[in-house]
Design a protein around this motif. Structure first.
Motif, PDB file in Angstrom:
ATOM      1  N   THR A   1       0.856  -1.193   0.000  1.00 52.05           N
ATOM      2  CA  THR A   1       0.000   0.000   0.000  1.00 52.05           C
ATOM      3  C   THR A   1       0.893   1.244   0.000  1.00 52.05           C
ATOM      4  N   ASP A   2       0.364   2.342  -0.541  1.00 48.76           N
ATOM      5  CA  ASP A   2       1.178   3.559  -0.615  1.00 48.76           C
ATOM      6  C   ASP A   2       1.352   4.220   0.746  1.00 48.76           C
ATOM      7  N   LYS A   3       0.504   3.871   1.725  1.00 49.47           N
ATOM      8  CA  LYS A   3       0.628   4.397   3.086  1.00 49.47           C
ATOM      9  C   LYS A   3       0.290   3.281   4.070  1.00 49.47           C
ATOM     10  N   GLN A   4       0.635   3.493   5.341  1.00 50.89           N
ATOM     11  CA  GLN A   4       0.289   2.505   6.369  1.00 50.89           C
ATOM     12  C   GLN A   4      -1.011   2.852   7.076  1.00 50.89           C
ATOM     13  N   ARG A   5      -1.423   4.117   7.023  1.00 47.19           N
ATOM     14  CA  ARG A   5      -2.657   4.558   7.677  1.00 47.19           C
ATOM     15  C   ARG A   5      -3.428   5.466   6.727  1.00 47.19           C
TER      16      ARG A   5
ATOM     17  N   GLY B   1     -13.225   4.081   6.469  1.00 48.99           N
ATOM     18  CA  GLY B   1     -13.112   4.230   7.915  1.00 48.99           C
ATOM     19  C   GLY B   1     -14.448   4.018   8.602  1.00 48.99           C
ATOM     20  N   PRO B   2     -14.556   3.947   9.898  1.00 46.28           N
ATOM     21  CA  PRO B   2     -13.428   3.983  10.830  1.00 46.28           C
ATOM     22  C   PRO B   2     -12.729   2.635  10.978  1.00 46.28           C
ATOM     23  N   THR B   3     -13.203   1.605  10.291  1.00 46.25           N
ATOM     24  CA  THR B   3     -12.548   0.302  10.396  1.00 46.25           C
ATOM     25  C   THR B   3     -11.292   0.273   9.532  1.00 46.25           C
ATOM     26  N   ALA B   4     -10.441  -0.690   9.792  1.00 46.44           N
ATOM     27  CA  ALA B   4      -9.199  -0.825   9.031  1.00 46.44           C
ATOM     28  C   ALA B   4      -9.494  -1.285   7.606  1.00 46.44           C
ATOM     29  N   LEU B   5      -8.587  -0.979   6.727  1.00 43.43           N
ATOM     30  CA  LEU B   5      -8.660  -1.422   5.336  1.00 43.43           C
ATOM     31  C   LEU B   5      -8.063  -2.821   5.240  1.00 43.43           C
ATOM     32  N   HIS B   6      -8.783  -3.736   4.616  1.00 40.26           N
ATOM     33  CA  HIS B   6      -8.291  -5.094   4.389  1.00 40.26           C
ATOM     34  C   HIS B   6      -8.335  -5.378   2.897  1.00 40.26           C
ATOM     35  N   LEU B   7      -7.233  -5.854   2.349  1.00 43.25           N
ATOM     36  CA  LEU B   7      -7.167  -6.262   0.946  1.00 43.25           C
ATOM     37  C   LEU B   7      -6.713  -7.711   0.882  1.00 43.25           C
ATOM     38  N   GLN B   8      -7.334  -8.455  -0.002  1.00 45.00           N
ATOM     39  CA  GLN B   8      -6.918  -9.838  -0.248  1.00 45.00           C
ATOM     40  C   GLN B   8      -6.813 -10.028  -1.750  1.00 45.00           C
ATOM     41  N   VAL B   9      -5.709 -10.624  -2.185  1.00 48.23           N
ATOM     42  CA  VAL B   9      -5.491 -10.889  -3.605  1.00 48.23           C
ATOM     43  C   VAL B   9      -5.332 -12.392  -3.788  1.00 48.23           C
TER      44      VAL B   9
ATOM     45  N   ARG C   1      -2.081 -16.379  -2.700  1.00 48.80           N
ATOM     46  CA  ARG C   1      -2.923 -15.490  -1.900  1.00 48.80           C
ATOM     47  C   ARG C   1      -2.030 -14.533  -1.140  1.00 48.80           C
ATOM     48  N   ALA C   2      -2.446 -13.268  -1.096  1.00 46.53           N
ATOM     49  CA  ALA C   2      -1.738 -12.261  -0.304  1.00 46.53           C
ATOM     50  C   ALA C   2      -2.769 -11.450   0.456  1.00 46.53           C
ATOM     51  N   LEU C   3      -2.421 -11.031   1.666  1.00 49.21           N
ATOM     52  CA  LEU C   3      -3.292 -10.224   2.514  1.00 49.21           C
ATOM     53  C   LEU C   3      -2.561  -8.956   2.925  1.00 49.21           C
ATOM     54  N   ALA C   4      -3.287  -7.846   3.011  1.00 42.87           N
ATOM     55  CA  ALA C   4      -2.708  -6.598   3.486  1.00 42.87           C
ATOM     56  C   ALA C   4      -3.726  -5.910   4.380  1.00 42.87           C
ATOM     57  N   ARG C   5      -3.239  -5.231   5.410  1.00 47.40           N
ATOM     58  CA  ARG C   5      -4.105  -4.499   6.328  1.00 47.40           C
ATOM     59  C   ARG C   5      -3.463  -3.142   6.611  1.00 47.40           C
ATOM     60  N   ALA C   6      -4.253  -2.106   6.530  1.00 45.40           N
ATOM     61  CA  ALA C   6      -3.816  -0.754   6.891  1.00 45.40           C
ATOM     62  C   ALA C   6      -4.875  -0.189   7.809  1.00 45.40           C
ATOM     63  N   SER C   7      -4.456   0.585   8.809  1.00 46.41           N
ATOM     64  CA  SER C   7      -5.427   1.134   9.757  1.00 46.41           C
ATOM     65  C   SER C   7      -5.897   2.496   9.346  1.00 46.41           C
TER      66      SER C   7
END
Length: 129
Positions: A51-55, A105-113, A123-129
């Motif tokens: 992701t381009d940012k962490q939050r 928001g206000p929940t975290a962003l979840h991406l699954q590929v 499969r890859a998972l990413a989470r950003a708050s």
């Protein structure tokens, strides 16, 4: 001479580098820029999401770079916590694809590929708050 400039309309996750010889452009490259610093954690045998940012604040643009072990194909992206909820496909070119949306928001962003290539599942998972 190398000229660096932001591409209009593509957002903060992108930059363009252009090589100019004799006042004429001879080559250009579009780069994905993250605020994380350092090298992108990429392993060629797996699918990786950067992701381009962490939050993200609600309403902020989200850009995620998907790196794949295959040069071309299609991946399935599932998003939660973004305006583009649900699943969609992205076309992979040059071993990568970019997913874009807005954080809700206000929940975290979840991406699954998820991807299947040459009879292998990825499969890859990413989470950003």
């Amino acid at each position: 001479m190398l000229d660096y400039r932001r591409l209009p309309g593509l957002g903060v996750g992108y930059a363009e580098v252009e090589a100019i010889v004799g006042g004429k452009p001879v080559a250009e490259a579009v780069l994905f820029v993250t605020g994380r610093g350092g090298d992108i954690p990429y392993t060629p045998e797996v699918v990786t999401i950067v992701t381009d940012k962490q939050r993200y604040a609600p309403g902020e643009d989200v850009r995620a770079l998907v790196l794949t072990p295959f040069e071309a194909g299609t991946v399935l992206v599932a998003a939660d916590g973004a305006d583009r909820r649900g699943s969609e496909t992205l076309t992979v070119r040059g071993g990568s694809a970019v997913w874009m949306g807005k954080a809700t928001g206000p929940t975290a962003l979840h991406l699954q590929v998820d991807a299947v290539f040459a009879n292998q599942s990825y499969r890859a998972l990413a989470r950003a708050s």
